[in-house]
Design an enzyme around this catalytic site. Structure first.
Site, PDB file in Angstrom:
ATOM      1  N   GLN A 187       0.677  -1.774  -0.048  1.00 32.65           N
ATOM      2  CA  GLN A 187      -0.338   0.219   0.280  1.00 32.65           C
ATOM      3  C   GLN A 187       1.007   1.181  -0.306  1.00 32.65           C
ATOM      4  O   GLN A 187       0.554   2.219  -0.716  1.00 32.65           O
ATOM      5  CB  GLN A 187      -1.114   0.043   1.187  1.00 32.65           C
ATOM      6  CG  GLN A 187      -2.202  -1.104   0.927  1.00 32.65           C
ATOM      7  CD  GLN A 187      -2.932  -0.826  -0.293  1.00 32.65           C
ATOM      8  OE1 GLN A 187      -3.088   0.202  -0.503  1.00 32.65           O
ATOM      9  NE2 GLN A 187      -3.053  -2.165  -0.795  1.00 32.65           N
ATOM     10  N   HIS A 236       2.047   2.913  -3.302  1.00 32.95           N
ATOM     11  CA  HIS A 236       1.132   3.461  -4.268  1.00 32.95           C
ATOM     12  C   HIS A 236       1.510   5.258  -4.695  1.00 32.95           C
ATOM     13  O   HIS A 236       1.554   5.865  -5.209  1.00 32.95           O
ATOM     14  CB  HIS A 236       0.010   3.548  -3.246  1.00 32.95           C
ATOM     15  CG  HIS A 236      -0.411   2.219  -4.595  1.00 32.95           C
ATOM     16  ND1 HIS A 236      -0.944   2.535  -5.650  1.00 32.95           N
ATOM     17  CD2 HIS A 236      -0.830   1.170  -3.819  1.00 32.95           C
ATOM     18  CE1 HIS A 236      -1.886   0.911  -5.730  1.00 32.95           C
ATOM     19  NE2 HIS A 236      -1.026  -0.403  -5.007  1.00 32.95           N
ATOM     20  N   GLU A 269      -9.906   0.999   3.942  1.00 36.39           N
ATOM     21  CA  GLU A 269     -10.310   0.115   2.056  1.00 36.39           C
ATOM     22  C   GLU A 269     -10.061  -1.026   2.542  1.00 36.39           C
ATOM     23  O   GLU A 269     -10.528  -2.540   1.850  1.00 36.39           O
ATOM     24  CB  GLU A 269      -9.253   0.640   1.690  1.00 36.39           C
ATOM     25  CG  GLU A 269      -9.400   0.967   0.256  1.00 36.39           C
ATOM     26  CD  GLU A 269      -8.484   1.372  -0.696  1.00 36.39           C
ATOM     27  OE1 GLU A 269      -7.619   1.946  -0.069  1.00 36.39           O
ATOM     28  OE2 GLU A 269      -9.011   1.504  -1.776  1.00 36.39           O
ATOM     29  N   HIS A 270      -8.461  -1.627   2.792  1.00 36.90           N
ATOM     30  CA  HIS A 270      -8.529  -3.493   2.755  1.00 36.90           C
ATOM     31  C   HIS A 270      -8.199  -3.522   4.316  1.00 36.90           C
ATOM     32  O   HIS A 270      -7.450  -3.122   4.944  1.00 36.90           O
ATOM     33  CB  HIS A 270      -6.886  -3.223   2.111  1.00 36.90           C
ATOM     34  CG  HIS A 270      -6.676  -3.181   0.917  1.00 36.90           C
ATOM     35  ND1 HIS A 270      -6.325  -1.760   0.162  1.00 36.90           N
ATOM     36  CD2 HIS A 270      -7.584  -3.437  -0.368  1.00 36.90           C
ATOM     37  CE1 HIS A 270      -6.967  -1.222  -0.698  1.00 36.90           C
ATOM     38  NE2 HIS A 270      -7.081  -2.733  -1.606  1.00 36.90           N
ATOM     39  N   ASP A 290      -5.919  -6.893  -5.395  1.00 36.77           N
ATOM     40  CA  ASP A 290      -5.796  -6.058  -6.670  1.00 36.77           C
ATOM     41  C   ASP A 290      -5.831  -6.712  -7.718  1.00 36.77           C
ATOM     42  O   ASP A 290      -6.458  -5.963  -9.317  1.00 36.77           O
ATOM     43  CB  ASP A 290      -4.409  -5.351  -6.248  1.00 36.77           C
ATOM     44  CG  ASP A 290      -4.404  -4.144  -5.497  1.00 36.77           C
ATOM     45  OD1 ASP A 290      -5.176  -4.005  -4.865  1.00 36.77           O
ATOM     46  OD2 ASP A 290      -3.097  -3.964  -5.038  1.00 36.77           O
ATOM     47  N   HIS A 349     -53.743  14.544  -5.063  1.00 39.28           N
ATOM     48  CA  HIS A 349     -53.609  13.857  -4.521  1.00 39.28           C
ATOM     49  C   HIS A 349     -54.717  12.614  -3.855  1.00 39.28           C
ATOM     50  O   HIS A 349     -55.134  12.033  -4.339  1.00 39.28           O
ATOM     51  CB  HIS A 349     -52.692  13.078  -3.975  1.00 39.28           C
ATOM     52  CG  HIS A 349     -51.162  13.934  -3.792  1.00 39.28           C
ATOM     53  ND1 HIS A 349     -50.346  15.300  -4.320  1.00 39.28           N
ATOM     54  CD2 HIS A 349     -49.942  13.231  -4.300  1.00 39.28           C
ATOM     55  CE1 HIS A 349     -49.088  15.130  -4.171  1.00 39.28           C
ATOM     56  NE2 HIS A 349     -49.292  13.969  -4.773  1.00 39.28           N
TER      57      HIS A 349
END
Lengths: 433, 433
Positions: B259, B262, B327-328, B361, B420
């Site tokens: 990670q 990145h 996230e992970h 991934d 209505h």
């Protein structure tokens, strides 16, 4: 005068395209004001919220009175008639039954490589529902927002509803109680959205905010999107009726007026292959209009945004409907199921003459929070999944990793993400060594 | 230095809360520039798009060369090695198989009142996938965005990918071809998002835009939201590893570095009840770091955003994980299923030591487009439903309307929506009269 078109007119395509592109509501540019309000609530919390509520709603609150007390709620609810309560309870029961069926299923399986894969749905922990004050304070919307959240399993469910001058609609409090809302805060506007998104000393932050509101509320929701989840940004309401010659023109006129009476920006459209029916519906609508309590609003909507389109046949009507992607689509035809199958883009479809759209607003069961402004092309009405999220799951075995790991390593290298590749390689080396 | 915490420290709660509140990426304020670009593309279409591409990507295009031709695509793809192609094809096959299982079911039933209710899922007609150019041009992301769209049934699927100086990644074009993308446009930035949302003479408008991008792309997606659907606004990547003492420290270090490599804003966190393992992972990570091609990026991420937290036990680790909503989430423990059941908020969970996050991934099957920045509290990874929408269906019979119509009428009157109520009343009168 509403727009009167026939698909055989020379200028039809240009006129129809213009109608599709028409913006019925000018968005007020309130973004700078909203940004300042949100920053203020983030910085000063309750103090800002109370000060802004005093300014905008002419209401003096303290941290202790931000929420309605149980006694206050009981006193307000006691004013509701038994008939109104029974109607709300029937609506809640039917909405709950429909949404219970939307609960999604978890999954898990082992694939050919030996990998175990799956997913799991879980509810959002806390949700905040915005309920407008004043004229647009609809108890039915409280049910439509709160019940899917409860069915999803949301643990903490709160309502923010402004009470200008301290006035609240008792039916809103009753609807919140019936739906299982935990707390009702008497705050509104961008300041309420900010409090729900960021939290204050008194109001705990939520994870998801839904519900309609004015331009300030919409701008605030757009701004806090990402910090919390939001539902759609709702625009003015729309109905499209597709009808055949035998349809009852008065019923169709009333269905169209039941959208038009919401708002001068609302839009009611009739598409029919029968020019005679088109004339009869127009006549019925003009006849009903003057007698309505909201004649001015409905008349303005009809005059400025109404449309009647005569087509060659029902297939052409379905094709136009798909370009409009209406929020509400009513099919007053002999075989509504067959026609519905051709209508790909719509928020909700009402099949046959005995299904007025107003049934869907209150007691049908499906949600009445629906995508407007052509957004049914890509979004759905509010539903249980809006209050849930999916977690994907994966478990490799050594054998599975041996089978698919080398491809992952190769792709990692091709993307110049070396550590990704090494994390797989280190395990493969253990298996091979 | 990464943050080193123990839940038994006196200052733990404050330090952990500060970490949660930390903004790892300063959003550039590009909104005014993006608004101008969008307005320009709306007003001048292709001419603006071509001019902006010339300015930002140093590339001279014409309407005819906005899209890659079949011959250009074939020539680029011919440069891909057979091994890379095989790896991409394996990934595509596994991603397709996983997402096929996500296809939702329609429903329909008759309830006790005699009303027929249901819903129907349909695909978005056209979708546009944004693929960044340059360093972050990942073929795996093309698969992860395009395959769910194709599985959903999207009819027209296009890619927008900037090619600065005319350079394109052949693997991106191959991934698009494998996934079934119809057209690849060599445009990027806010101008590409505007073209996809509003259309130009050459690029037809789409209904949904997904895919990652820089600050300009993110701001443009936020601005066109409502006109078209968008996926989430992605932030920097994150991984949280929960591990027990017996776990392999080198494997965990590599997973965390995958990670960290990145982006300097990425975040890698280890939570463990074993202080010894915490030290071993840190040492392994420091040992692996200098050898990485992206040592500078991964090192900055680890130094500025990394964290190691020692807890009393695994239950406490799960509770912290739920506050982080990673996230992970990788569970390197003896019984990962039992621990996963306690982790409610996560984009994707990787179970056991043989499931490095990098598998997810590329080739695991589940999607790698996942909610970042704590948004797993309320949102899901990209999936088939993102390219579909639900239309609710209702059909009343006269008997059903007789049963539930009066409640609808009553609620309409309570909300001062007279038309209505009349639309229901007119039908009830027919039944009764």
């Amino acid at each position: 005068m509403p727009m009167l078109l026939s698909t055989t007119d020379a200028g039809f395509e240009a006129a129809f395209a213009a109608m599709l592109g028409q913006k019925r509501e000018e968005a007020e540019d309130v973004d700078a004001a909203v940004a300042a309000i949100i920053a203020d609530v983030r910085a000063r919390g309750d103090a800002a919220l109370i000060e802004l509520t005093g300014r905008f709603d002419r209401l003096a609150l303290t941290p202790e009175t931000l929420a309605f007390s149980k006694a206050e709620i009981a006193a307000e609810i006691a004013r509701v008639s038994p008939e109104d309560r029974a109607a709300l309870e029937l609506a809640a029961e039917r909405i709950r039954a429909y949404h219970e069926r939307q609960k999604p299923e978890d999954a898990g399986w082992t694939d050919a490589a030996g990998a175990w894969l799956g997913w799991r749905w879980t509810a959002v922990s806390a949700a905040g529902l915005y309920v407008p004050g004043g004229l647009a304070s609809y108890p039915s919307s409280v049910l439509m927002n709160a019940i899917p959240a409860k069915v999803a399993g949301v643990e903490r469910l709160v309502v923010a509803c402004p009470t200008p001058g301290g006035v609240v609609n008792p039916l809103v409090l009753l609807a919140a109680q019936i739906a299982g809302v935990d707390t009702v805060y008497r705050v509104g506007g961008a300041q309420a959205v900010a409090a729900l998104a960021y939290g204050t000393a008194t109001i705990a932050a939520v994870d998801k905010i839904t519900g309609p509101g004015n331009a300030y509320v919409a701008a605030a929701k757009r701004r806090v999107f990402g910090r919390v989840g939001i539902d759609m940004i709702a625009g003015p309401s729309e109905i499209l009726v597709i009808a055949e010659g035998a349809a009852n023109p008065d019923w169709i006129a009333l269905d169209m007026l039941s959208q038009a009476e919401h708002d001068a920006s609302a839009q009611a459209i009739l598409i029919t292959p029968d020019a005679g029916l088109a004339r009869r519906v127009q006549a019925a609508l003009e006849a009903r209009l003057p007698g309505l309590e909201r004649a001015a609003i409905a008349g303005a909507s009809w005059r400025d945004n109404g449309a009647v389109i005569v087509t060659r046949d029902l297939d052409e009507a379905a094709a136009l409907s798909n370009r409009i992607a209406p929020e509400h689509l009513e099919l007053c035809v002999d075989d509504p199921e067959a026609l519905a199958a051709k209508c790909r883009h719509a928020g909700a479809i009402f099949l046959g003459a005995w299904t007025p759209e107003a049934i869907g607003d209150y007691v049908g069961g499906p949600n009445h929070v629906l995508p407007t402004a052509r957004s049914a092309r890509f979004s759905s009405g509010l539903n249980v999944l809006d209050f849930m999220k999916k977690t994907t799951l994966a478990r490799m075995t050594p054998e599975a990793l041996r089978a698919i790991g080398p491809a992952a390593e190769r792709l990692a290298i091709s993307e110049s993400l070396q550590a990704h590749g090494l994390s797989v390689r280190a395990r493969l080396d253990r298996l091979n060594g």
